[in-house]
Design a protein around this motif. Structure first.
Motif, PDB file in Angstrom:
ATOM      1  N   GLY A   1      20.657  45.478  23.459  1.00 33.51           N
ATOM      2  CA  GLY A   1      19.947  46.485  22.660  1.00 33.51           C
ATOM      3  C   GLY A   1      19.180  47.479  23.506  1.00 33.51           C
ATOM      4  O   GLY A   1      18.072  47.877  23.172  1.00 33.51           O
ATOM      5  N   LEU A   2      19.751  47.868  24.625  1.00 34.05           N
ATOM      6  CA  LEU A   2      19.056  48.792  25.524  1.00 34.05           C
ATOM      7  C   LEU A   2      19.050  50.195  24.923  1.00 34.05           C
ATOM      8  O   LEU A   2      20.071  50.672  24.440  1.00 34.05           O
ATOM      9  CB  LEU A   2      19.744  48.827  26.889  1.00 34.05           C
ATOM     10  CG  LEU A   2      19.864  47.497  27.608  1.00 34.05           C
ATOM     11  CD1 LEU A   2      20.492  47.694  28.968  1.00 34.05           C
ATOM     12  CD2 LEU A   2      18.512  46.830  27.742  1.00 34.05           C
ATOM     13  N   THR A   3      17.892  50.788  24.978  1.00 38.15           N
ATOM     14  CA  THR A   3      17.787  52.165  24.521  1.00 38.15           C
ATOM     15  C   THR A   3      17.020  52.972  25.546  1.00 38.15           C
ATOM     16  O   THR A   3      17.130  54.181  25.592  1.00 38.15           O
ATOM     17  CB  THR A   3      17.026  52.252  23.184  1.00 38.15           C
ATOM     18  OG1 THR A   3      15.750  51.640  23.371  1.00 38.15           O
ATOM     19  CG2 THR A   3      17.787  51.531  22.095  1.00 38.15           C
TER      20      THR A   3
ATOM     21  N   THR B   1      29.125  47.276  26.516  1.00 32.35           N
ATOM     22  CA  THR B   1      28.914  45.947  25.945  1.00 32.35           C
ATOM     23  C   THR B   1      27.537  45.418  26.312  1.00 32.35           C
ATOM     24  O   THR B   1      26.796  44.912  25.463  1.00 32.35           O
ATOM     25  CB  THR B   1      29.979  44.967  26.493  1.00 32.35           C
ATOM     26  OG1 THR B   1      31.267  45.505  26.225  1.00 32.35           O
ATOM     27  CG2 THR B   1      29.842  43.600  25.842  1.00 32.35           C
ATOM     28  N   LEU B   2      27.198  45.553  27.578  1.00 31.85           N
ATOM     29  CA  LEU B   2      25.908  45.050  28.049  1.00 31.85           C
ATOM     30  C   LEU B   2      24.766  45.789  27.375  1.00 31.85           C
ATOM     31  O   LEU B   2      23.776  45.194  26.947  1.00 31.85           O
ATOM     32  CB  LEU B   2      25.813  45.193  29.568  1.00 31.85           C
ATOM     33  CG  LEU B   2      26.743  44.249  30.346  1.00 31.85           C
ATOM     34  CD1 LEU B   2      26.843  44.674  31.802  1.00 31.85           C
ATOM     35  CD2 LEU B   2      26.262  42.810  30.234  1.00 31.85           C
TER      36      LEU B   2
ATOM     37  N   LEU C   1      35.061  49.417  33.307  1.00 31.88           N
ATOM     38  CA  LEU C   1      33.650  49.508  33.696  1.00 31.88           C
ATOM     39  C   LEU C   1      32.825  50.141  32.591  1.00 31.88           C
ATOM     40  O   LEU C   1      31.786  49.615  32.184  1.00 31.88           O
ATOM     41  CB  LEU C   1      33.531  50.315  34.993  1.00 31.88           C
ATOM     42  CG  LEU C   1      32.110  50.550  35.522  1.00 31.88           C
ATOM     43  CD1 LEU C   1      31.382  49.221  35.743  1.00 31.88           C
ATOM     44  CD2 LEU C   1      32.141  51.345  36.831  1.00 31.88           C
ATOM     45  N   ASP C   2      33.307  51.265  32.080  1.00 36.59           N
ATOM     46  CA  ASP C   2      32.574  51.932  31.006  1.00 36.59           C
ATOM     47  C   ASP C   2      32.421  50.998  29.797  1.00 36.59           C
ATOM     48  O   ASP C   2      31.334  50.889  29.217  1.00 36.59           O
ATOM     49  CB  ASP C   2      33.312  53.213  30.585  1.00 36.59           C
ATOM     50  CG  ASP C   2      33.122  54.338  31.599  1.00 36.59           C
ATOM     51  OD1 ASP C   2      32.134  54.297  32.364  1.00 36.59           O
ATOM     52  OD2 ASP C   2      33.957  55.268  31.643  1.00 36.59           O
ATOM     53  N   ARG C   3      33.496  50.343  29.473  1.00 32.86           N
ATOM     54  CA  ARG C   3      33.464  49.466  28.303  1.00 32.86           C
ATOM     55  C   ARG C   3      32.493  48.305  28.515  1.00 32.86           C
ATOM     56  O   ARG C   3      31.684  47.979  27.638  1.00 32.86           O
ATOM     57  CB  ARG C   3      34.870  48.919  28.029  1.00 32.86           C
ATOM     58  CG  ARG C   3      34.979  48.027  26.797  1.00 32.86           C
ATOM     59  CD  ARG C   3      36.412  47.535  26.576  1.00 32.86           C
ATOM     60  NE  ARG C   3      37.018  46.976  27.774  1.00 32.86           N
ATOM     61  CZ  ARG C   3      36.710  45.798  28.301  1.00 32.86           C
ATOM     62  NH1 ARG C   3      35.793  45.043  27.739  1.00 32.86           N
ATOM     63  NH2 ARG C   3      37.333  45.387  29.391  1.00 32.86           N
TER      64      ARG C   3
ATOM     65  N   MET D   1      21.134  52.437  33.595  1.00 34.98           N
ATOM     66  CA  MET D   1      20.441  51.872  32.441  1.00 34.98           C
ATOM     67  C   MET D   1      20.492  50.353  32.487  1.00 34.98           C
ATOM     68  O   MET D   1      19.479  49.680  32.321  1.00 34.98           O
ATOM     69  CB  MET D   1      21.095  52.381  31.157  1.00 34.98           C
ATOM     70  CG  MET D   1      20.424  51.919  29.917  1.00 34.98           C
ATOM     71  SD  MET D   1      20.303  53.298  28.784  1.00 34.98           S
ATOM     72  CE  MET D   1      21.236  52.724  27.434  1.00 34.98           C
ATOM     73  N   VAL D   2      21.677  49.815  32.733  1.00 35.17           N
ATOM     74  CA  VAL D   2      21.816  48.360  32.782  1.00 35.17           C
ATOM     75  C   VAL D   2      21.094  47.800  34.000  1.00 35.17           C
ATOM     76  O   VAL D   2      20.324  46.834  33.899  1.00 35.17           O
ATOM     77  CB  VAL D   2      23.309  47.957  32.802  1.00 35.17           C
ATOM     78  CG1 VAL D   2      23.456  46.456  32.999  1.00 35.17           C
ATOM     79  CG2 VAL D   2      23.996  48.393  31.517  1.00 35.17           C
TER      80      VAL D   2
END
Lengths: 147, 147
Positions: free
Chosen positions: A140-142, A134-135, A128-130, B16-17
DNA sequence: CGAGTTTAGTTTCCTAGTCAACATAACCAG
DNA sequence: CTGGTTATGTTGACTAGGAAACTAAACTCG
């Protein structure tokens, strides 16, 4: 006419889980008289001497207007102080009271996360963390996680 | 004093996602003059002849008050009609205009989900869906994904 | 220096929810 | 049938945020 169902989308389930996690956390921190936004605000200030409102707005993904009001509320609660710096600029910093709250709230955050995600197998948790990483990178979420 | 960081938590990245997905979707449906809540409302009504406001409130995880106002707005947009049923109860149903919008919006939902999750490998996509299901079941979540 | 421009923070208006009080209809007991 | 209780939908007060107008300070460069 055949149309997809809400629950056909991964985003639907993602939102369902995410909202549950956040709302549970909101309930927990409410017992300390604090909102989730306020917690983020306190945490951001915790490891600095003080931060300019505009920078905080960037870090928290909120508008300057929102930060302005948030700061007002937190000053009223005695958690934060506005420090007049050079000229127009100002610096927001924790009061001792505000600083003292952070470890308690951080423990709540740890506990909340654990309540949801420790139930997963080690592999699933790691996956899940990985996948979330990736997403985040793909898109490019910041922007931080506040609405 | 050592305290955990926001980004130490899975919930942080999840949010965030999730927020990115939702906000992107909100932007898309806005081009059709509709909000996310309105989309859920329309979709819920799509495969019924009509639904009582209270039932809709349960399904959508909103209060009756919110549904009342939401229905007002959607009637003003001509998407929904209130049908007086027996006595006090009423039934909310799609207008032809409202019904006609659903396939378009559903396509947007599909597209939005694909934009985020089709980039994952088949395995990761499956794992994500499975893990989210696990979390939903673990916590007995039934409330829908609106805040 | 001084005029225009950029930047910082505040304020006002708006939106979309909640919550709780309300009015009224429906239901049920006697 | 009638009086109390429950359920339905609406309303008003409140909250938290965004967008954009506004104020004032700080830069820039001619």
């Amino acid at each position: 006419m055949r149309v997809s169902n809400l629950s056909d989308h991964t985003g639907y389930w993602l939102r369902m889980v995410s909202n549950a996690v956040s709302q549970d956390f909101a309930r927990k921190v409410a017992t300390e008289g604090v909102t989730v936004a306020e917690w983020c605000f306190l945490r951001a200030l915790f490891d600095t001497e003080g931060t300019a409102p505009t920078l905080l707005a960037d870090q928290m993904g909120m508008t300057r207007g929102a930060i302005s009001k948030l700061a007002d509320r937190m000053m009223a609660k005695g958690l934060v102080a506005r420090i007049e710096s050079s000229g127009r600029g100002q610096i927001l910093a924790l009061t001792p009271t505000g600083r003292a709250k952070v470890p308690t709230l951080a423990a709540m955050a740890d506990e909340n996360d654990a309540a949801y995600f420790d139930a997963l197998s080690g592999d699933d948790r790691a996956a899940l963390d990985r996948i979330l990483q990736t997403l985040v990178e793909n898109r490019g979420l910041t922007a931080p996680p506040l609405d």
